[in-house]
Design a protein around this motif. Structure first.
Motif, mmCIF file in Angstrom:
data_model
loop_
_atom_site.group_PDB
_atom_site.id
_atom_site.type_symbol
_atom_site.label_atom_id
_atom_site.label_comp_id
_atom_site.label_asym_id
_atom_site.label_seq_id
_atom_site.Cartn_x
_atom_site.Cartn_y
_atom_site.Cartn_z
ATOM 1 N N SER A 390 0.827 -1.209 0.000
ATOM 2 C CA SER A 390 0.000 0.000 0.000
ATOM 3 C C SER A 390 0.864 1.262 0.000
ATOM 4 C CB SER A 390 -0.925 -0.008 1.208
ATOM 5 O OG SER A 390 -1.664 1.184 1.289
ATOM 6 N N TYR A 391 1.906 1.260 0.874
ATOM 7 C CA TYR A 391 2.772 2.437 0.950
ATOM 8 C C TYR A 391 3.538 2.646 -0.365
ATOM 9 C CZ TYR A 391 1.920 2.381 5.987
ATOM 10 O OH TYR A 391 1.342 2.419 7.226
ATOM 11 N N ASP A 393 2.498 1.803 -3.416
ATOM 12 C CA ASP A 393 1.561 2.382 -4.394
ATOM 13 C C ASP A 393 1.356 3.863 -4.122
ATOM 14 O OD1 ASP A 393 1.358 -0.080 -5.551
ATOM 15 O OD2 ASP A 393 -0.528 -0.614 -4.553
ATOM 16 N N ASN A 394 1.201 4.204 -2.840
ATOM 17 C CA ASN A 394 1.000 5.612 -2.486
ATOM 18 C C ASN A 394 2.230 6.444 -2.864
ATOM 19 O OD1 ASN A 394 -1.491 4.980 -1.463
ATOM 20 N ND2 ASN A 394 -0.825 4.897 0.681
ATOM 21 N N ALA A 397 2.281 7.155 -6.524
ATOM 22 C CA ALA A 397 1.310 8.195 -6.888
ATOM 23 C C ALA A 397 1.814 9.577 -6.494
ATOM 24 C CB ALA A 397 -0.039 7.904 -6.212
ATOM 25 N N PHE A 398 2.381 9.685 -5.291
ATOM 26 C CA PHE A 398 2.881 10.990 -4.842
ATOM 27 C C PHE A 398 4.052 11.465 -5.702
ATOM 28 C CE2 PHE A 398 1.099 9.794 -0.495
ATOM 29 C CZ PHE A 398 0.006 10.640 -0.636
ATOM 30 N N GLU A 406 5.168 13.679 0.929
ATOM 31 C CA GLU A 406 4.306 12.525 1.191
ATOM 32 C C GLU A 406 4.979 11.239 0.697
ATOM 33 O OE1 GLU A 406 3.387 15.323 -0.126
ATOM 34 O OE2 GLU A 406 1.464 16.052 0.634
ATOM 35 N N ALA A 407 5.659 11.301 -0.464
ATOM 36 C CA ALA A 407 6.338 10.104 -0.976
ATOM 37 C C ALA A 407 7.426 9.647 -0.005
ATOM 38 C CB ALA A 407 6.946 10.401 -2.348
ATOM 39 N N ASN A 410 5.927 7.823 2.962
ATOM 40 C CA ASN A 410 5.521 6.455 2.661
ATOM 41 C C ASN A 410 6.733 5.525 2.557
ATOM 42 O OD1 ASN A 410 2.415 5.873 1.739
ATOM 43 N ND2 ASN A 410 2.921 8.050 1.617
#
Length: 592
Positions: A390-391, A393-394, A397-398, A406-407, A410
């Motif tokens: 999950s982290y 993928d996040n 995206a970031f 934010e990246a 994660n």
């Protein structure tokens, strides 16, 4: 290609010889690998021993300056002939030495002559002796606090001295010195899995858990160094000997050493530098475990190779047999072609069924082993793996949106999940390790004190307290200091976890004889869980907060000491874990 039986046996023997030679050639590298692992394990008890030694030295450091402020000392130095003041000072110093557990506390005038001492009633007292040649005296006389390790020229004890000036206004009128016996440290080290030694800047051993290493240098001392030692009377010059040690580096902080003697001894040495004291402390553990691990690894590899060769031999012999059978079959085929064809078809069908059955059995065995492993580990690893996915993928995206903060957050979370999985793996390794480490007499009071010091960090961060009234007498039990400390820390942490939702998190520790009890005020243990509380992988904690190995490991450690670990609910609420240990005879400490 067809092989005769003789050629098959020759080929198998050649492969076996090559395998044995490869194992013999790889043994030294394999042994060094296990020695490096052993050195890394030695670093933990070495760090604890260094911290204990440093803490003890720092405890005595401020005492001379505090004692030197007493007015009666200045009064006696100004009038040494006053017998009333002299008697008072002698008795005060004696009581002070008994209180702080020092070997001696003594007062010197500016000439270096001792005019009062805590040992004034003893035949080996420092009274009347002059110490103006000692560096701790000259430094204190110049107004500086000083320390100095030395072999006692009067008492014959190995001591560590602290000294401070005695001042009358702005004038220095004398020096107050305190000495404690360093043999007390060595008694604590004895019985550990490793031997300990402390060397000075000249690689001279003045402290060690091995008395036969005292006053021995691990390298030849120059004539200049020997003259300086003799001048300061720092060590007994007539007892200085060479400890014949040959060292080979393993890494920056570890060596493999050979000590020549009767018999010769081989160790893995891990060292830590005490820069401020210009000392080096080393832990030396026998090299035998690393050698046995290397031999076991080669034995397992050899057995595996033997099984492979046996299988290859069986296969080749089978093929040779089939070839011979086929030749006979061809000869018979010319006479009974139809019958042979039918029998051959039946044989091929049977062989196919046999091979399929073997394949199914092998697959079933693999699935069974995988099922046993995954049943214990899948839940603990799946959750952090899902979080990592999950982290990740996040973070992708970031990054696409150029949101670096934010990246980065994660990615840090992914790192924490990886650390968590590494911790789970470490717990499994600790559980698998056989409890065959040495045990011996040790103070239960000291182990509990060290365990509470370890948990203080968590208490400071999360809140909570420990209610513990130490016993008034020393309690000696049989065990290992570090491993018993691990058990107590684990029980305290479990008690804190059990009171996670309690407003007042107080862990109560009680000692009755050689029995230790740790109690919490949580919800207690369910009746159906009491019988399984010490089973491996059994846990009542939320997923991701434990493998269920801590109590099982603690149970095995206590059993290794000859004791028992049990759990029950307390009538007043919460759970009580009881550790019953075997009593041991006290270790005799050298006279002060």
């Amino acid at each position: 290609m067809q092989f005769s039986r003789r050629r098959i046996f020759g080929l198998i023997i050649a492969i076996a010889v090559i395998t044995v030679m490869a194992g013999a050639l790889s043994f030294p590298a394999l042994e060094r690998h296990y020695m490096r692992q052993q050195a890394a394990q030695n670093a933990v008890p070495l760090k604890l021993a260094v911290e204990g030694l440093r803490a003890a030295l720092e405890r005595y450091a401020p005492l001379p300056a505090l004692i030197a402020e007493r007015s009666e000392l200045t009064e006696l130095l100004n009038d040494p002939g006053d017998q009333t003041v002299l008697a008072q000072v002698n008795e005060d110093l004696r009581q002070t030495a008994a209180t702080v557990k020092a070997s001696d506390v003594y007062l010197m005038d500016i000439s270096g002559r001792t005019i009062a001492a805590a040992t004034y009633l003893e035949s080996g007292s420092y009274l009347g002796r002059n110490f103006n040649y000692q560096s701790y005296f000259t430094q204190a006389l110049n107004g500086d606090l000083s320390s100095f390790s030395v072999y006692g020229t009067t008492s014959g004890e190995r001591g560590y001295f602290y000294a401070a000036p005695v001042e009358d206004g702005e004038r220095i009128v004398g020096v107050l010195a305190i000495k404690f016996n360093i043999a007390a440290f060595e008694s604590i080290w004895r019985g550990a899995d490793s031997e300990f030694m402390v060397t000075d800047r000249n690689d001279f051993v003045f402290m060690s858990s091995r008395p036969d290493w005292h006053f021995r240098a691990i390298r030849p001392l120059s004539d200049g160094t020997l003259r300086l030692i003799a001048q300061n009377l720092q060590y007994p010059i007539d007892r200085i000997d060479l400890l014949p040690m040959t060292a080979t580096p393993l890494n920056a902080d570890a060596q493999q050493v050979d000590i020549q003697g009767t018999p010769d001894e081989r160790f893995v040495r891990t060292s830590q530098r005490l820069t401020d004291l210009d000392w080096t402390m080393s832990a030396l553990s026998p090299r035998r475990p690393a050698t046995l691990n290397a031999l076991n690894t080669l034995l397992i590899a050899g057995l595996t190779a033997g099984l492979v060769l046996a299988a290859l031999l069986a296969y080749l012999l089978k093929q040779a047999g089939l070839a011979e059978a086929f030749a006979k079959e061809q000869d018979a085929k010319r006479r009974l072609e139809t019958a042979v064809t039918e029998r051959t078809a039946d044989l091929q069908t049977a062989l196919a069924d046999l091979k399929q059955t073997q394949t199914d059995l092998i697959q079933a065995g693999k699935l069974s082993a995988l099922g046993q492993m995954s049943a214990a580990l899948s839940h603990e690893f799946n959750q952090p793996l899902a979080a990592v996915k999950s982290y990740a993928d996040n973070a992708t995206a970031f990054l696409d949106r150029d949101r670096m903060s934010e990246a980065r957050d994660n990615i840090l979370r992914i790192s924490k999940m990886a650390d968590r999985m590494a911790t789970i793996s470490a717990h499994l390794r600790n559980f698998a390790r056989k409890p065959q480490q040495a045990t011996g007499p040790l103070l239960l009071n000291a182990v509990i004190h060290d365990a509470i010091a370890v948990v203080d960090v968590r208490l400071a961060a999360e809140g909570g307290a420990i209610a513990y009234n130490p016993p008034k007498t020393d309690i000696w039990i049989n065990g290992g200091h570090v491993r018993l400390q691990q058990v107590i820390v684990n029980l305290i942490n479990n008690a804190l976890d059990a009171m996670e939702d309690e407003p007042d998190r107080i862990v109560r520790i009680e000692v009755e004889g050689t029995t230790l009890r740790v109690r919490d005020t949580g919800s207690g243990i369910a009746d159906k869980q009491v019988a399984h509380i010490f089973d491996p992988f059994f846990t009542t904690k939320a997923p991701g907060k434990g493998l269920g190995l801590g109590l099982s490991i603690s149970y095995n450690i206590v059993s290794d000491f000859g004791g028992t670990l049990s759990a029950e609910n307390h009538p007043g609420g919460g759970a009580v874990f009881t550790v019953r240990l075997q009593p041991a005879k006290p270790i005799e400490v050298a006279a002060q």
